[in-house]
Design a protein around this motif. Sequence first.
Motif, mmCIF file in Angstrom:
data_model
loop_
_atom_site.group_PDB
_atom_site.id
_atom_site.type_symbol
_atom_site.label_atom_id
_atom_site.label_comp_id
_atom_site.label_asym_id
_atom_site.label_seq_id
_atom_site.Cartn_x
_atom_site.Cartn_y
_atom_site.Cartn_z
ATOM 1 N N THR A 4 0.824 -1.216 0.000
ATOM 2 C CA THR A 4 0.000 0.000 0.000
ATOM 3 C C THR A 4 0.854 1.259 0.000
ATOM 4 O OG1 THR A 4 -0.122 0.095 2.420
ATOM 5 C CG2 THR A 4 -1.823 -1.177 1.287
ATOM 6 N N HIS A 5 2.157 1.096 -0.085
ATOM 7 C CA HIS A 5 3.096 2.204 0.082
ATOM 8 C C HIS A 5 2.821 3.402 -0.816
ATOM 9 C CE1 HIS A 5 6.761 4.348 0.935
ATOM 10 N NE2 HIS A 5 7.069 4.329 -0.346
ATOM 11 N N ASP A 6 2.657 3.218 -2.114
ATOM 12 C CA ASP A 6 2.493 4.330 -3.047
ATOM 13 C C ASP A 6 1.041 4.669 -3.375
ATOM 14 O OD1 ASP A 6 5.216 4.755 -3.302
ATOM 15 O OD2 ASP A 6 5.404 3.338 -4.958
ATOM 16 N N VAL A 7 0.086 4.005 -2.750
ATOM 17 C CA VAL A 7 -1.319 4.221 -3.083
ATOM 18 C C VAL A 7 -1.819 5.492 -2.392
ATOM 19 C CG1 VAL A 7 -3.639 3.242 -3.016
ATOM 20 C CG2 VAL A 7 -1.660 1.735 -3.325
ATOM 21 N N PRO A 8 -2.377 6.456 -3.170
ATOM 22 C CA PRO A 8 -2.881 7.699 -2.569
ATOM 23 C C PRO A 8 -4.184 7.460 -1.808
ATOM 24 C CG PRO A 8 -3.399 7.671 -4.892
ATOM 25 C CD PRO A 8 -2.550 6.442 -4.619
ATOM 26 N N ASP A 9 -4.594 8.440 -1.024
ATOM 27 C CA ASP A 9 -5.803 8.309 -0.214
ATOM 28 C C ASP A 9 -7.079 8.215 -1.042
ATOM 29 O OD1 ASP A 9 -4.336 8.310 2.125
ATOM 30 O OD2 ASP A 9 -4.526 10.465 2.423
ATOM 31 N N GLU A 10 -7.079 8.759 -2.246
ATOM 32 C CA GLU A 10 -8.240 8.686 -3.137
ATOM 33 C C GLU A 10 -7.793 8.211 -4.509
ATOM 34 O OE1 GLU A 10 -10.377 12.362 -3.217
ATOM 35 O OE2 GLU A 10 -10.661 12.384 -1.053
ATOM 36 N N PHE A 11 -8.595 7.351 -5.122
ATOM 37 C CA PHE A 11 -8.263 6.831 -6.449
ATOM 38 C C PHE A 11 -9.518 6.263 -7.099
ATOM 39 C CE2 PHE A 11 -7.279 3.610 -3.256
ATOM 40 C CZ PHE A 11 -7.977 2.498 -3.721
ATOM 41 N N MET A 12 -9.374 5.823 -8.342
ATOM 42 C CA MET A 12 -10.455 5.180 -9.058
ATOM 43 C C MET A 12 -10.229 3.671 -9.005
ATOM 44 S SD MET A 12 -13.255 5.972 -10.711
ATOM 45 C CE MET A 12 -13.081 7.649 -11.277
ATOM 46 N N LEU A 13 -11.249 2.934 -8.600
ATOM 47 C CA LEU A 13 -11.179 1.482 -8.528
ATOM 48 C C LEU A 13 -11.910 0.899 -9.730
ATOM 49 C CD1 LEU A 13 -10.539 -1.182 -7.043
ATOM 50 C CD2 LEU A 13 -12.739 -0.906 -5.856
ATOM 51 N N TYR A 14 -11.193 0.136 -10.529
ATOM 52 C CA TYR A 14 -11.777 -0.575 -11.664
ATOM 53 C C TYR A 14 -12.013 -2.016 -11.247
ATOM 54 C CZ TYR A 14 -10.696 3.220 -14.913
ATOM 55 O OH TYR A 14 -10.651 4.423 -15.562
ATOM 56 N N VAL A 15 -13.230 -2.509 -11.451
ATOM 57 C CA VAL A 15 -13.561 -3.902 -11.148
ATOM 58 C C VAL A 15 -13.720 -4.612 -12.483
ATOM 59 C CG1 VAL A 15 -15.114 -5.469 -9.941
ATOM 60 C CG2 VAL A 15 -14.711 -3.164 -9.027
ATOM 61 N N ASP A 16 -12.717 -5.385 -12.851
ATOM 62 C CA ASP A 16 -12.658 -5.990 -14.177
ATOM 63 C C ASP A 16 -13.836 -6.905 -14.480
ATOM 64 O OD1 ASP A 16 -10.256 -4.630 -14.498
ATOM 65 O OD2 ASP A 16 -9.057 -6.328 -13.850
ATOM 66 N N THR A 17 -14.198 -7.775 -13.564
ATOM 67 C CA THR A 17 -15.269 -8.741 -13.829
ATOM 68 C C THR A 17 -16.634 -8.078 -13.993
ATOM 69 O OG1 THR A 17 -15.495 -9.135 -11.462
ATOM 70 C CG2 THR A 17 -14.113 -10.670 -12.703
ATOM 71 N N ASP A 18 -16.849 -6.948 -13.327
ATOM 72 C CA ASP A 18 -18.123 -6.228 -13.421
ATOM 73 C C ASP A 18 -18.097 -5.139 -14.490
ATOM 74 O OD1 ASP A 18 -18.924 -7.811 -11.316
ATOM 75 O OD2 ASP A 18 -18.613 -6.258 -9.801
ATOM 76 N N GLN A 19 -16.930 -4.868 -15.039
ATOM 77 C CA GLN A 19 -16.715 -3.829 -16.049
ATOM 78 C C GLN A 19 -17.241 -2.467 -15.579
ATOM 79 O OE1 GLN A 19 -18.223 -5.281 -19.797
ATOM 80 N NE2 GLN A 19 -16.533 -6.698 -20.013
ATOM 81 N N ILE A 20 -16.842 -2.104 -14.344
ATOM 82 C CA ILE A 20 -17.207 -0.799 -13.794
ATOM 83 C C ILE A 20 -15.977 -0.129 -13.195
ATOM 84 C CG2 ILE A 20 -19.607 -1.425 -13.260
ATOM 85 C CD1 ILE A 20 -18.631 -1.609 -10.274
ATOM 86 N N ARG A 21 -16.114 1.170 -12.964
ATOM 87 C CA ARG A 21 -15.111 1.916 -12.205
ATOM 88 C C ARG A 21 -15.872 2.754 -11.192
ATOM 89 N NH1 ARG A 21 -13.304 6.175 -16.888
ATOM 90 N NH2 ARG A 21 -15.314 7.228 -16.981
ATOM 91 N N ARG A 22 -15.174 3.048 -10.099
ATOM 92 C CA ARG A 22 -15.841 3.779 -9.013
ATOM 93 C C ARG A 22 -14.809 4.539 -8.201
ATOM 94 N NH1 ARG A 22 -20.745 1.156 -5.588
ATOM 95 N NH2 ARG A 22 -21.559 3.153 -4.929
ATOM 96 N N PRO A 23 -15.083 5.811 -7.883
ATOM 97 C CA PRO A 23 -14.153 6.553 -7.031
ATOM 98 C C PRO A 23 -14.241 6.060 -5.589
ATOM 99 C CG PRO A 23 -16.072 7.899 -7.522
ATOM 100 C CD PRO A 23 -16.217 6.627 -8.307
ATOM 101 N N VAL A 24 -13.068 5.953 -4.944
ATOM 102 C CA VAL A 24 -13.015 5.481 -3.564
ATOM 103 C C VAL A 24 -12.046 6.320 -2.744
ATOM 104 C CG1 VAL A 24 -13.588 3.092 -4.191
ATOM 105 C CG2 VAL A 24 -11.201 3.776 -4.015
ATOM 106 N N GLN A 25 -12.179 6.204 -1.431
ATOM 107 C CA GLN A 25 -11.282 6.864 -0.485
ATOM 108 C C GLN A 25 -10.863 5.839 0.555
ATOM 109 O OE1 GLN A 25 -13.045 9.805 2.165
ATOM 110 N NE2 GLN A 25 -11.225 11.044 1.911
#
Length: 90
Positions: free
Chosen positions: A46-67
Amino acid sequence: MDERRAAPRMRVLKAGRIVFGNGMRVYDCMLRNSSEGGVLLKVPSTHDVPDEFMLYVDTDQIRRPVQIVWRKADQLGVRFTGPAEPVRAA
């Protein structure tokens, strides 16, 4: 241990991607459990992961903003900060 989640989580095993830096940085992850409010992500680090990002869920073919709500060396607890959007294949 007290349960602090607003909604129960369900076990899942889905491939995903953490995307940030205007799409220039991408890390693979695994979704391990999910609820209406967020998910648990398993990652190599988790070292370089920022506090907010976009999560892509490949199997569902969606993206979603997360914190990020919490982080450990190889896990992230994240909450959804916006609606799911479909991802169109190029």
